[in-house]
Scaffold this active site. Structure first.
Site, PDB file in Angstrom:
ATOM      1  N   ARG A   1      -2.490  -2.049  -3.475  1.00 37.21           N
ATOM      2  CA  ARG A   1      -3.721  -1.316  -3.211  1.00 37.21           C
ATOM      3  C   ARG A   1      -3.718  -0.026  -4.037  1.00 37.21           C
ATOM      4  NH1 ARG A   1      -6.131   1.619   2.157  1.00 37.21           N
ATOM      5  NH2 ARG A   1      -8.174   1.850   1.233  1.00 37.21           N
TER       6      ARG A   1
ATOM      7  N   HIS B   1     -13.443   2.519  -0.537  1.00 30.89           N
ATOM      8  CA  HIS B   1     -13.519   1.439   0.472  1.00 30.89           C
ATOM      9  C   HIS B   1     -14.087   0.152  -0.126  1.00 30.89           C
ATOM     10  CE1 HIS B   1     -14.081   4.599   3.938  1.00 30.89           C
ATOM     11  NE2 HIS B   1     -12.795   4.334   3.736  1.00 30.89           N
TER      12      HIS B   1
ATOM     13  N   ARG C   1     -13.835  15.170   7.408  1.00 30.55           N
ATOM     14  CA  ARG C   1     -14.449  15.499   6.102  1.00 30.55           C
ATOM     15  C   ARG C   1     -15.899  15.912   6.303  1.00 30.55           C
ATOM     16  NH1 ARG C   1     -12.602   9.976   3.112  1.00 30.55           N
ATOM     17  NH2 ARG C   1     -10.829   9.764   4.500  1.00 30.55           N
TER      18      ARG C   1
ATOM     19  N   ASN D   1       0.871  -1.173   0.000  1.00 32.42           N
ATOM     20  CA  ASN D   1       0.000   0.000   0.000  1.00 32.42           C
ATOM     21  C   ASN D   1       0.910   1.227   0.000  1.00 32.42           C
ATOM     22  OD1 ASN D   1      -1.840   2.008   0.477  1.00 32.42           O
ATOM     23  ND2 ASN D   1      -2.748   1.088   2.293  1.00 32.42           N
TER      24      ASN D   1
ATOM     25  N   GLU E   1      -8.752  -5.396   4.808  1.00 33.62           N
ATOM     26  CA  GLU E   1      -8.551  -5.020   3.408  1.00 33.62           C
ATOM     27  C   GLU E   1      -7.306  -5.685   2.820  1.00 33.62           C
ATOM     28  OE1 GLU E   1      -9.324  -0.983   4.930  1.00 33.62           O
ATOM     29  OE2 GLU E   1     -10.000  -0.529   2.910  1.00 33.62           O
TER      30      GLU E   1
END
Ligand code: AMP
Length: 410
Positions: free
Chosen positions: A91, A181, A242, A7, A396
């Site tokens: 990823r 996601h 956010r 990642n 993940e």
């Protein structure tokens, strides 16, 4: 097969080595501060944890080589030769309109297409691609697979993914809902089916990935039909920092009126798009509402001590998640289960309670308060609930490893 999951961010390269025979993590860590000074961390079960500072990581390639060197180190390594690694999974945050599924990186063209998504994922596309380039150089003889956060959402119908903006602008800038996601939503939807002893094709569910970034997805027979993140991961419920979905007219209002001091000239001028985007991504959400707290543990502790702003932030988060979840239940024509995952979804009984409260009468959803306090994979369905409510920890990296294995052995 052993699979290395990578990642890569702008200044970091996180890694995990899986043995897919038993889905065990053999080693993991991070090459951090790439291009700055370089901090390397490495952890393998039963071995000493290693953290090295000032390693000198001028670029991602040097970092990738350091990972390989350490994995074969006679003392702390977990493999005797790099050739034991069968494939690498990467990823990738955005696949744009190019990639609908995990893809073998068998040419520079694939990497160039990932880079071409930089207008859609300005912070991630280039570092993601740099990670692939570096690892292909360090491990030229194994398959490299790009696994996209957007791929699971590519099954969304037009009604869910189209924005009501002029068609020429949407086409020119590839504007549509992509979601994010996706790897997590796919993983927990599959795990949920497994947990219930069913096939994904037999189930309708809403998956709630609630963490620093939060997204909610409607899954029909194992396929995504709608998701709350949009063109970018800014849409949906308010999040840690956010703003989530807001009236779009707020954007031109601020750009036309808010003045900021220019760093270079010292003059006052209108705020620009990048600055506003920064505010909406990094200085908004529960952080803004609460007056400076983005971690839900802090919000809960302060709300319990009478902090009204923190209480409001928590209430707004539950309210907006509930609103989206209930909308998806309507879209799906009812669901078999709802599933909580990620940092808050897995560890936040208060949020789970806030999202589900008051839904027994209208939607047949109730949670069991005792079960709601338990950690891990747990069925928190209340005794009167018609719909299963589950907590399923996400993974993940493992999902990326599984997808990589599938593509590499195709
Ligand atoms: P993630 O982005 O999935 O790693 O989630 C990180 C977030 O999970 C943190 O910022 C916290 O807001 C939240 N979190 C972690 N542990 C707890 C907890 N015990 N209770 C409530 N929220 C938690």
């Amino acid at each position: 097969m052993k699979i290395l999951v990578i990642n890569a961010g702008s200044s970091s390269l996180k890694y995990q080595l899986f043995d897919m025979e038993n889905e065990e993590v053999l080693a993991k860590g991070n090459c951090d501060r790439i291009g700055i000074d370089g901090v390397f961390s490495y952890k393998a079960p039963g071995k000493d944890v290693s953290i090295e500072k000032d390693v000198a990581f001028p670029n991602h390639t040097v970092a990738a080589n350091k990972v390989l060197e350490t994995l074969v180190d006679p003392e702390i390594g977990v493999i005797s030769d790099v050739s034991e690694i069968g494939a690498a999974g990467h990823r990738i945050v955005h696949g744009g309109s190019f990639f609908m599924e995990a893809t073998l990186v068998d040419s520079d063209e694939v990497v160039e297409k990932i880079e071409a998504c930089k207008t859609l994922a300005p912070l991630h596309a280039m570092p993601n691609a740099a990670g692939i380039r570096a690892c292909r150089q360090a491990m030229p003889n194994i398959p490299h697979v790009a696994v996209f956060d957007t791929a699971f959402h590519s099954t969304m119908p037009d009604v869910a993914k189209t924005y009501a903006l002029p068609r020429d602008l949407c086409e020119k800038y590839s504007i549509k809902r992509y979601g994010a996601h996706g790897t997590s939503h796919k993983y927990v939807s599959q795990k949920t089916a497994e947990y219930l002893g069913k096939k994904p094709e037999e189930l309708k569910m809403v998956t709630l990935h609630l963490g620093n970034g939060s997204s909610i997805t409607a899954v029909d027979k194992g396929r995504c039909v709608d998701t709350s993140m949009g063109l970018t991961p800014l849409a949906g419920p308010l999040m840690g920092t956010r703003c989530g979905s807001i009236d779009p007219a707020i954007v031109p209002l601020l750009l036309d009126n808010e003045l900021v001091k220019d760093e270079k000239t010292g003059e006052m001028r209108h705020m620009n798009g990048t600055e506003l985007n920064n505010i909406m991504n990094k200085k908004s959400g529960v952080f803004a509402v609460s007056g400076g707290y983005s971690d839900f543990r802090d919000l809960e502790a302060r709300a319990n001590n009478g902090d009204e702003a923190c209480a409001l932030a928590l209430e707004m988060f539950g309210y907006q998640c509930k609103q989206i979840m209930a909308g998806y239940i309507a879209i799906l024509g009812g669901v078999d289960c709802i599933v909580f995952t990620a940092g808050i979804g897995e560890n936040g009984p208060t949020t789970r309670r806030n999202v589900c409260k008051g839904l027994l009468e209208p939607l047949g959803i109730e949670i069991d308060e005792e079960a709601n306090q338990i950690r891990g994979t747990v069925d928190i369905t209340g005794k009167n609930s018609k719909i299963k409510v589950l907590v399923i920890p996400t993974n993940e990296e493992l999902m990326i490893a599984k997808e990589t294995l599938a593509v590499a052995t195709r």
